[in-house]
Design an enzyme around this catalytic site. Structure first.
Site, PDB file in Angstrom:
ATOM      1  N   GLU A 275       0.844  -1.207   0.000  1.00  0.00           N
ATOM      2  CA  GLU A 275       0.000   0.000   0.000  1.00  0.00           C
ATOM      3  C   GLU A 275       0.877   1.254   0.000  1.00  0.00           C
ATOM      4  O   GLU A 275       0.550   2.263  -0.619  1.00  0.00           O
ATOM      5  CB  GLU A 275      -0.926   0.029   1.217  1.00  0.00           C
ATOM      6  N   TRP A 278       1.827   1.825  -3.433  1.00  0.00           N
ATOM      7  CA  TRP A 278       0.739   2.500  -4.189  1.00  0.00           C
ATOM      8  C   TRP A 278       0.849   4.020  -3.984  1.00  0.00           C
ATOM      9  O   TRP A 278       0.694   4.811  -4.905  1.00  0.00           O
ATOM     10  CB  TRP A 278      -0.639   2.045  -3.690  1.00  0.00           C
ATOM     11  N   TRP A 307     -21.751  12.828 -18.536  1.00  0.00           N
ATOM     12  CA  TRP A 307     -22.234  12.458 -17.204  1.00  0.00           C
ATOM     13  C   TRP A 307     -23.667  12.932 -17.024  1.00  0.00           C
ATOM     14  O   TRP A 307     -24.063  13.943 -17.594  1.00  0.00           O
ATOM     15  CB  TRP A 307     -21.339  13.091 -16.132  1.00  0.00           C
ATOM     16  N   ASN A 342     -10.551   2.088   3.266  1.00  0.00           N
ATOM     17  CA  ASN A 342     -10.206   1.994   1.839  1.00  0.00           C
ATOM     18  C   ASN A 342     -11.221   1.194   1.015  1.00  0.00           C
ATOM     19  O   ASN A 342     -11.602   1.602  -0.080  1.00  0.00           O
ATOM     20  CB  ASN A 342      -8.816   1.380   1.679  1.00  0.00           C
ATOM     21  N   TRP A 360     -16.613  11.827 -11.837  1.00  0.00           N
ATOM     22  CA  TRP A 360     -15.727  11.451 -10.726  1.00  0.00           C
ATOM     23  C   TRP A 360     -15.099  12.666 -10.058  1.00  0.00           C
ATOM     24  O   TRP A 360     -14.754  12.633  -8.880  1.00  0.00           O
ATOM     25  CB  TRP A 360     -14.641  10.479 -11.216  1.00  0.00           C
ATOM     26  N   TRP A 383      -9.820   7.935  -7.240  1.00  0.00           N
ATOM     27  CA  TRP A 383     -11.054   8.253  -7.979  1.00  0.00           C
ATOM     28  C   TRP A 383     -10.954   7.817  -9.437  1.00  0.00           C
ATOM     29  O   TRP A 383     -11.899   7.265  -9.999  1.00  0.00           O
ATOM     30  CB  TRP A 383     -11.391   9.747  -7.864  1.00  0.00           C
TER      31      TRP A 383
HETATM   32  P1  FAD Z   1      -3.507   1.462   5.364  1.00  0.00           P
HETATM   33  O1  FAD Z   1      -4.282   0.383   4.707  1.00  0.00           O
HETATM   34  O2  FAD Z   1      -2.974   1.190   6.701  1.00  0.00           O
HETATM   35  O3  FAD Z   1      -2.314   1.849   4.369  1.00  0.00           O
HETATM   36  C1  FAD Z   1      -1.108   2.475   4.826  1.00  0.00           C
HETATM   37  C2  FAD Z   1      -0.851   3.759   4.053  1.00  0.00           C
HETATM   38  O4  FAD Z   1      -0.607   3.477   2.687  1.00  0.00           O
HETATM   39  C3  FAD Z   1      -1.997   4.750   4.062  1.00  0.00           C
HETATM   40  O5  FAD Z   1      -2.018   5.501   5.258  1.00  0.00           O
HETATM   41  C4  FAD Z   1      -1.699   5.586   2.831  1.00  0.00           C
HETATM   42  O6  FAD Z   1      -0.712   6.546   3.081  1.00  0.00           O
HETATM   43  C5  FAD Z   1      -1.124   4.540   1.879  1.00  0.00           C
HETATM   44  N1  FAD Z   1      -2.157   3.991   1.004  1.00  0.00           N
HETATM   45  C6  FAD Z   1      -2.970   2.949   1.267  1.00  0.00           C
HETATM   46  N2  FAD Z   1      -3.753   2.688   0.199  1.00  0.00           N
HETATM   47  C7  FAD Z   1      -3.416   3.567  -0.739  1.00  0.00           C
HETATM   48  C8  FAD Z   1      -3.882   3.811  -2.064  1.00  0.00           C
HETATM   49  N3  FAD Z   1      -4.824   3.043  -2.647  1.00  0.00           N
HETATM   50  N4  FAD Z   1      -3.346   4.837  -2.756  1.00  0.00           N
HETATM   51  C9  FAD Z   1      -2.378   5.612  -2.205  1.00  0.00           C
HETATM   52  N5  FAD Z   1      -1.902   5.430  -0.960  1.00  0.00           N
HETATM   53  C10 FAD Z   1      -2.413   4.421  -0.232  1.00  0.00           C
HETATM   54  N6  FAD Z   1      -5.399   8.084   0.628  1.00  0.00           N
HETATM   55  C11 FAD Z   1      -4.928   9.237   1.159  1.00  0.00           C
HETATM   56  O7  FAD Z   1      -3.934   9.215   1.909  1.00  0.00           O
HETATM   57  N7  FAD Z   1      -5.529  10.432   0.868  1.00  0.00           N
HETATM   58  C12 FAD Z   1      -6.630  10.526   0.059  1.00  0.00           C
HETATM   59  O8  FAD Z   1      -7.125  11.630  -0.200  1.00  0.00           O
HETATM   60  C13 FAD Z   1      -7.162   9.319  -0.484  1.00  0.00           C
HETATM   61  N8  FAD Z   1      -8.280   9.331  -1.261  1.00  0.00           N
HETATM   62  C14 FAD Z   1      -8.754   8.146  -1.790  1.00  0.00           C
HETATM   63  C15 FAD Z   1      -9.891   8.175  -2.621  1.00  0.00           C
HETATM   64  C16 FAD Z   1     -10.395   6.996  -3.176  1.00  0.00           C
HETATM   65  C17 FAD Z   1     -11.605   7.028  -4.079  1.00  0.00           C
HETATM   66  C18 FAD Z   1      -9.748   5.766  -2.903  1.00  0.00           C
HETATM   67  C19 FAD Z   1     -10.269   4.481  -3.496  1.00  0.00           C
HETATM   68  C20 FAD Z   1      -8.619   5.729  -2.088  1.00  0.00           C
HETATM   69  C21 FAD Z   1      -8.113   6.904  -1.522  1.00  0.00           C
HETATM   70  N9  FAD Z   1      -6.974   6.898  -0.669  1.00  0.00           N
HETATM   71  C22 FAD Z   1      -6.482   8.079  -0.165  1.00  0.00           C
HETATM   72  C23 FAD Z   1      -6.213   5.651  -0.434  1.00  0.00           C
HETATM   73  C24 FAD Z   1      -6.635   4.833   0.803  1.00  0.00           C
HETATM   74  O9  FAD Z   1      -8.009   4.621   0.797  1.00  0.00           O
HETATM   75  C25 FAD Z   1      -6.226   5.490   2.116  1.00  0.00           C
HETATM   76  O10 FAD Z   1      -4.853   5.830   2.091  1.00  0.00           O
HETATM   77  C26 FAD Z   1      -6.446   4.536   3.293  1.00  0.00           C
HETATM   78  O11 FAD Z   1      -7.787   4.148   3.376  1.00  0.00           O
HETATM   79  C27 FAD Z   1      -6.015   5.215   4.583  1.00  0.00           C
HETATM   80  O12 FAD Z   1      -6.235   4.385   5.683  1.00  0.00           O
HETATM   81  P2  FAD Z   1      -5.037   3.693   6.455  1.00  0.00           P
HETATM   82  O13 FAD Z   1      -4.029   4.725   6.850  1.00  0.00           O
HETATM   83  O14 FAD Z   1      -5.627   2.872   7.515  1.00  0.00           O
HETATM   84  O15 FAD Z   1      -4.400   2.781   5.314  1.00  0.00           O
END
Ligand code: FAD
Length: 461
Positions: A275, A278, A307, A342, A360, A383
Site C-alpha cells: 500500500e 501504491w 455524465w 479503503n 468522478w 477516484w
Molecule cells: P492502510 O491500509 O494502513 O495503508 C497504509 C498507508 O498506505 C496509508 O495511510 C496511505 O498513506 C497509503 N495507502 C494505502 N492505500 C493507498 C492507495 N490506494 N493509494 C495511495 N496510498 C495508499 N489516501 C490518502 O492518503 N488520501 C486521500 O485523499 C485518499 N483518497 C482516496 C480516494 C479513493 C476514491 C480511494 C479508493 C482511495 C483513496 N486513498 C487516499 C487511499 C486509501 O483509501 C487510504 O490511504 C487509506 O484508506 C487510509 O487508511 P489507512 O491509513 O488505515 O491505510
C-alpha cells in the site's frame, strides 16, 4: 551563516532530510518557517479538518524545534505567489544563505518552487530533498525510460531497486547554537473550525500508533484489511499526508517486527508495504503527468463521457441517504470523522460514478473537502481508478454491486449499524436490503428507498 528550513508537508523533526542537512553546519544559525495559505487551500478544496490538524501539529512542531534552538516563524498569505515574496523578504531580513525543503509534487506547488528559485538573489541556494517518499519521482522507469502506466511492473521495479539500496532514516538533529530570533505564535487560520478524529498531533502518539500497528495488527492485515468493522488498517494516512510520519519510519518499524518481510509477498507485512508503494506510485505519476493535477483524466478519451450529474442524487450521496446501507454508512463515517476505510472508498466511488453517472471529479472534490488525510495524488489516483479513467483502472464494465459488496465485507451489518441508527433493529438477513424487511413486516423506517436500482443503472452504462 543562516539556513532557512521551510516546512511544508513534512511537519516532523525525525527523518527529515531537509532539516538534518540544514543543521549540519555547526556554525550556521537555523530558522524554521511555515507559511499558511488559507485562500489557496480553499481553492484546492482542503478540508477544515485538515487545516485544523495542520494548525495543531504546528504548535507541537514549534515546541520540538524550540528544544533544538530553532525558532519557527509563521506567516500567512493568500496565494502561493505571495509565499514566494514572503520568502524573498525573509531572506533579506535575516541574511539567509541557503533554503532547505522537502519536495512537494503537485503542479502548483512545483510552479511555486520554480518561481522562488527565479526570484531569489543568485547567491542564495535552494537545497531540495525527497523526504516524503522512498524514491525520487522519475527514477523508476520502464525500458523506454518512461514512468510505468501500471502498478505491478512499477512495484516490481521499485522493489528491485529498493532491496539493493534500503534507505536510511535521517537523524534527528542535535540542538544547535541559540539565536536571538524569536519564534512566532501560531494564530488560528482563516478557516472554519472542525474536529478531526483518529489522528493526534503529538509525535509520540503518532509513533506509538505506528509501533502498535506493526507489532499487533500488521500480521493479519492481508486477511482483515477489507473488513471495515474490524478497524484493522493502520489509520496513519493523515500522518503520512502531512509528513508527521515518513514512509521510511514506517518501513523501519515494520522491519523491526518482521525482518526481510519482502521475501514473503503473501505476508501481512508485505501486503501493507504494498500500500505504501501504491502511495509512491501515485506521487510519481503526478510528476510524470502533471495534467492529472488539472482535473484531467489519465485516459484522454474518457474526458468526453456525458455524465448525468443529477444534483439531487449527488446531495443524497453526500449525506448518506441513497438507500444503500453500505454506501450510506460509509458516507456518514466520512462526514462525521473525516476518514473512510479503503474498501468503502472504492465502493462509494464506484457507486457515484457508475450507478449515479456523476462525474468522478465531483466525488474527488467532495472527498478533499471532508478528509483529514486528503492528498491530491492518492485521492485523484483512487477516484480515477474507480471511474475507469486512470491507470490500472477496473474496466468500465466492471461495477461494484453495492449490496453484494456490503454482504461480502460487512456480512452481519456491524459497520452499517454503527453508522445508521435507523437500521439498528433490522435483522442481519435484511440489513443490506432493509426495504424488503419493511415491506414484509409492514414496518415503517426512516431509512430511504434506493435512489437508483443497481441493475438498471448497470444496464445504462
Ligand atoms: P492502510 O491500509 O494502513 O495503508 C497504509 C498507508 O498506505 C496509508 O495511510 C496511505 O498513506 C497509503 N495507502 C494505502 N492505500 C493507498 C492507495 N490506494 N493509494 C495511495 N496510498 C495508499 N489516501 C490518502 O492518503 N488520501 C486521500 O485523499 C485518499 N483518497 C482516496 C480516494 C479513493 C476514491 C480511494 C479508493 C482511495 C483513496 N486513498 C487516499 C487511499 C486509501 O483509501 C487510504 O490511504 C487509506 O484508506 C487510509 O487508511 P489507512 O491509513 O488505515 O491505510
Amino acid at each position: 551563516k543562516t539556513n532557512l528550513i521551510w516546512f511544508r508537508n513534512d511537519l516532523r523533526i525525525m527523518d527529515n532530510p531537509a532539516l538534518e542537512k540544514a543543521c549540519e553546519d555547526k556554525d550556521a544559525s537555523v530558522i524554521g518557517l511555515y507559511i499558511a495559505t488559507p485562500q489557496q487551500w480553499k481553492a484546492h478544496d482542503m478540508s477544515a479538518r485538515q487545516a485544523c490538524f495542520i494548525h495543531d501539529r504546528l504548535i507541537q512542531l514549534q515546541d520540538e524545534l524550540d528544544a533544538l534552538n530553532i525558532p519557527l516563524l509563521f506567516h500567512s498569505c493568500d496565494s502561493f505567489t505571495d509565499c514566494v515574496n514572503v520568502i524573498v523578504d525573509l531572506c533579506k531580513e535575516y541574511s539567509v544563505n541557503q533554503i532547505f525543503y522537502n519536495n512537494q509534487y503537485e503542479y502548483n506547488e512545483r510552479e511555486r518552487d520554480y518561481l522562488l528559485k527565479g526570484k531569489l538573489s543568485p547567491d542564495i541556494e535552494c537545497l531540495e530533498f525527497d523526504g516524503n517518499l522512498f524514491t525520487a519521482p522519475l527514477t523508476i522507469l520502464n525500458s523506454q525510460k518512461q514512468m510505468y502506466k501500471i502498478f505491478t511492473p512499477f512495484r516490481n521495479a521499485f522493489l528491485d531497486q529498493f532491496v539493493q539500496n534500503i534507505p536510511r532514516i535521517y537523524n534527528q538533529p542535535k540542538a544547535i547554537k541559540k539565536t536571538k530570533i524569536k519564534t512566532h505564535k501560531i494564530p488560528e487560520f482563516d478557516y472554519a473550525k472542525q474536529d478531526y478524529e483518529f489522528f493526534n498531533p503529538n509525535t509520540q502518539k503518532a509513533l506509538q500508533k505506528l509501533e502498535e500497528f506493526c507489532a499487533e495488527k500488521v500480521e493479519d492485515y492481508a486477511d482483515k484489511r477489507n473488513i471495515p468493522s474490524l478497524d484493522h488498517t493502520s489509520q496513519l494516512s493523515a500522518y503520512l499526508a502531512l509528513g508527521v510520519l515518513s514512509v521510511r519510519q514506517c518501513f523501519h518499524y515494520l522491519t523491526q517486527e518482521h525482518p526481510h518481510f519482502w521475501e514473503n509477498q503473501k505476508s501481512g507485512a508485505f501486503t501493507w508495504f504494498n500500500e505504501l508503494i501504491w502511495r509512491e506510485f501515485y506521487q510519481h505519476l503526478i510528476v510524470a503527468h502533471p495534467y492529472l493535477c488539472k482535473h484531467k483524466p489519465f485516459i484522454n478519451w474518457t474526458d468526453h463521457v456525458k455524465w448525468k450529474n443529477n444534483k439531487d442524487h449527488f446531495e443524497q450521496w453526500k449525506a448518506g441517504n441513497t438507500g444503500y446501507p453500505i454506501i450510506d454508512a460509509a458516507m456518514r463515517q466520512l462526514n462525521q470523522t473525516g476518514w473512510m476505510h479503503n474498501r468503502l472508498r472504492m465502493i462509494i466511488a464506484s457507486f457515484l460514478v457508475k450507478d449515479l453517472l456523476i462525474d468522478w471529479r465531483w466525488g474527488e472534490q467532495y472527498f478533499m473537502s471532508q478528509l483529514t488525510d486528503g492528498d491530491l495524488a492518492a485521492n485523484n489516483g483512487g477516484w480515477q481508478w474507480a471511474a475507469s479513467t486512470g491507470t490500472d483502472s477496473t474496466p468500465y464494465f466492471r461495477i461494484f454491486n453495492p449490496t453484494t459488496q456490503g454482504k461480502r465485507f460487512d456480512p452481519k451489518g456491524e459497520f452499517i449499524r454503527q453508522w445508521i441508527p435507523e437500521l439498528a433493529k433490522v435483522p442481519d438477513k435484511f440489513i443490506h436490503e432493509p426495504q424488503l424487511w419493511s415491506e414484509k413486516k409492514g414496518n415503517i423506517t426512516e431509512y430511504p428507498q434506493p435512489i437508483v436500482t443497481h441493475d438498471i443503472a448497470k444496464k445504462k452504462l
